[in-house]
Design a protein around this motif. Sequence first.
Motif, short mmCIF file in Angstrom:
data_model
loop_
_atom_site.label_atom_id
_atom_site.label_comp_id
_atom_site.label_asym_id
_atom_site.label_seq_id
_atom_site.Cartn_x
_atom_site.Cartn_y
_atom_site.Cartn_z
N ILE A 276 0.85 -1.19 0.00
CA ILE A 276 0.00 0.00 0.00
C ILE A 276 0.89 1.24 0.00
CG2 ILE A 276 -1.74 1.31 1.26
CD1 ILE A 276 -2.78 -1.26 2.38
N PHE A 277 0.51 2.22 -0.80
CA PHE A 277 1.32 3.43 -0.91
C PHE A 277 0.46 4.68 -0.77
CE2 PHE A 277 3.40 0.03 -3.07
CZ PHE A 277 4.74 0.16 -2.69
N LEU A 278 1.03 5.70 -0.12
CA LEU A 278 0.37 7.00 -0.09
C LEU A 278 0.88 7.77 -1.30
CD1 LEU A 278 0.71 8.14 3.63
CD2 LEU A 278 -0.84 6.48 2.60
N VAL A 279 0.01 8.40 -2.03
CA VAL A 279 0.43 9.12 -3.22
C VAL A 279 0.36 10.62 -2.94
CG1 VAL A 279 0.02 9.49 -5.67
CG2 VAL A 279 -0.52 7.27 -4.65
N GLU A 280 1.49 11.30 -3.23
CA GLU A 280 1.58 12.71 -2.92
C GLU A 280 1.77 13.52 -4.19
OE1 GLU A 280 3.56 13.93 1.26
OE2 GLU A 280 4.84 14.02 -0.51
N GLY A 281 1.22 14.72 -4.21
CA GLY A 281 1.48 15.62 -5.32
C GLY A 281 1.57 17.02 -4.75
N GLU A 282 2.55 17.80 -5.16
CA GLU A 282 2.75 19.16 -4.67
C GLU A 282 2.67 19.25 -3.15
OE1 GLU A 282 -0.24 20.62 -7.16
OE2 GLU A 282 1.04 20.07 -8.84
N GLY A 283 3.32 18.29 -2.51
CA GLY A 283 3.43 18.34 -1.07
C GLY A 283 2.19 17.96 -0.27
N ARG A 284 1.14 17.52 -0.96
CA ARG A 284 -0.01 17.10 -0.14
C ARG A 284 -0.49 15.70 -0.55
NH1 ARG A 284 -5.09 17.47 -1.92
NH2 ARG A 284 -5.16 17.71 -4.17
N LEU A 285 -1.14 15.05 0.40
CA LEU A 285 -1.63 13.69 0.17
C LEU A 285 -2.79 13.70 -0.82
CD1 LEU A 285 -1.61 10.69 1.04
CD2 LEU A 285 -3.26 11.30 2.81
N GLU A 286 -2.64 12.95 -1.93
CA GLU A 286 -3.73 12.90 -2.92
C GLU A 286 -4.63 11.69 -2.71
OE1 GLU A 286 -2.44 13.07 -6.95
OE2 GLU A 286 -1.43 14.98 -6.71
N GLY A 287 -4.01 10.60 -2.34
CA GLY A 287 -4.81 9.40 -2.17
C GLY A 287 -3.95 8.18 -1.93
N PHE A 288 -4.54 7.00 -2.19
CA PHE A 288 -3.86 5.74 -1.87
C PHE A 288 -3.87 4.81 -3.08
CE2 PHE A 288 -6.02 7.52 1.74
CZ PHE A 288 -5.09 7.45 2.77
N VAL A 289 -2.82 3.98 -3.15
CA VAL A 289 -2.78 2.95 -4.19
C VAL A 289 -2.44 1.64 -3.51
CG1 VAL A 289 -1.40 2.06 -6.10
CG2 VAL A 289 -2.19 4.41 -6.15
N CYS A 290 -3.14 0.56 -3.87
CA CYS A 290 -2.76 -0.74 -3.34
C CYS A 290 -2.52 -1.71 -4.49
CB CYS A 290 -3.79 -1.28 -2.35
SG CYS A 290 -5.34 -1.75 -3.09
N LEU A 291 -2.01 -2.88 -4.14
CA LEU A 291 -1.64 -3.88 -5.15
C LEU A 291 -2.81 -4.20 -6.09
CD1 LEU A 291 0.85 -5.45 -5.83
CD2 LEU A 291 0.06 -7.30 -4.35
N GLU A 292 -4.01 -4.25 -5.53
CA GLU A 292 -5.17 -4.59 -6.35
C GLU A 292 -5.42 -3.55 -7.45
OE1 GLU A 292 -8.87 -6.03 -4.35
OE2 GLU A 292 -7.50 -6.21 -2.66
N ASP A 293 -5.13 -2.27 -7.13
CA ASP A 293 -5.31 -1.22 -8.15
C ASP A 293 -4.37 -1.47 -9.32
OD1 ASP A 293 -7.15 0.25 -6.56
OD2 ASP A 293 -5.47 1.06 -5.41
N VAL A 294 -3.14 -1.88 -8.99
CA VAL A 294 -2.12 -2.12 -10.01
C VAL A 294 -2.55 -3.30 -10.90
CG1 VAL A 294 0.26 -2.87 -10.38
CG2 VAL A 294 -0.27 -1.17 -8.62
#
Length: 370
Positions: A276-294
């Motif tokens: 599971i990964f936290l996804v960041e853009g321009e210094g703020r948390l955008e959302g989450f990605v997990c293995l199933e999404d991939v």
Amino acid sequence: MRHSWKIGRIFGIDIFVDSSWFLIFILFTWMLGSQYFPQYKGWPAVLYWMMGAFTSLMVFASVLIHELAHSLVAIKHGEKVKNITLFILGGVAQISEEPKEPVEEFVMAVVGPLASFAIGGILFLVSLLLAPLSRPFGAAFFYLAIINVVLAFFNLLPGFPMDGGRVLRSIIWRITGNIQKATRVASLVGQGFAFFFVFIGVLRILSGDLTGVWLIFIAWFLNSAAARSYSQVKAAGILEGVKASDLMTRDFETIPGTISIRALVEDHILKEKERIFLVEGEGRLEGFVCLEDVKRVPRDDWDVTPVRAILTPKEKLDSVSPNAAGNSIMSKMASGNVRLVPVMEGEKLIGIVCHSDILKYIQLRSDLKI
Ligand SMILES: [Zn+2]
């Protein structure tokens, strides 16, 4: 691709018609217009077909009332009914949760067939009244009365997930106090009926009667629904008493949303074994990605798809406390169509529960027979 159309809303429940319904509507109209109504001699040919179409529509109106009976009892017991969908095998009411106690299940199950018996009785009287006034409508309502009674008896067969199977389950559940055991017995009886229907279906096809195909189709539907319901109840049993803190992943890495899925897989998932990964853009948390999404993205697109395109935005996610029940997280995922639930202690993110974590937890305990 399956399609369904919303045709209306009754008691706050959306009513849908699935594309497969049109096939059964045509088959019914054809059967009634070419075989049933021509028993009555001397009508104009077009009348046979018009009455066939009218009667088919009324058959499905009857099915709809049967499903509404189940749904209204469910709503009365505080359950949510998502929709009622008419399809090739009849109708199905999508009720969001399993009943909470045996009596509720018993009443919810039994009202469907009772409604069909009642409609059958009323339509029989209507057919007697109409027969002297209009032969075609008298014949149509007589047919509808019979169909409703057949529908009631068929649904009362004691195999889960038919109504009779739910009645059986509620009785065993009441006696043993164990919903898992009750579901297991009722599903096995349901699968027994499914095999019996296949047997009858094959015999019919061999004797040249193609309605056997339909029976086999029903059997397949019943068999898979029985197996699915049992595994759901088993999963709920395994998750009993399990909390979010037992299920959550505590380690997660933050990655930029701009990297490609291939970079995520090769540089992070394979190297660091995290899921599971936290996804960041321009210094703020955008959302989450997990293995199933991939896994949902075809491998050929990994190079050109940025992680940002597959993440679940954080605004879409409801967080839970570490003490939240595993089963409530599971139903949250099922009803909201989300695969991740953040676990927050106050304002602090302490973990994430991913759908695959729950499945893994259930699988492991089921394999070890815990
Ligand atoms: Zn029913």
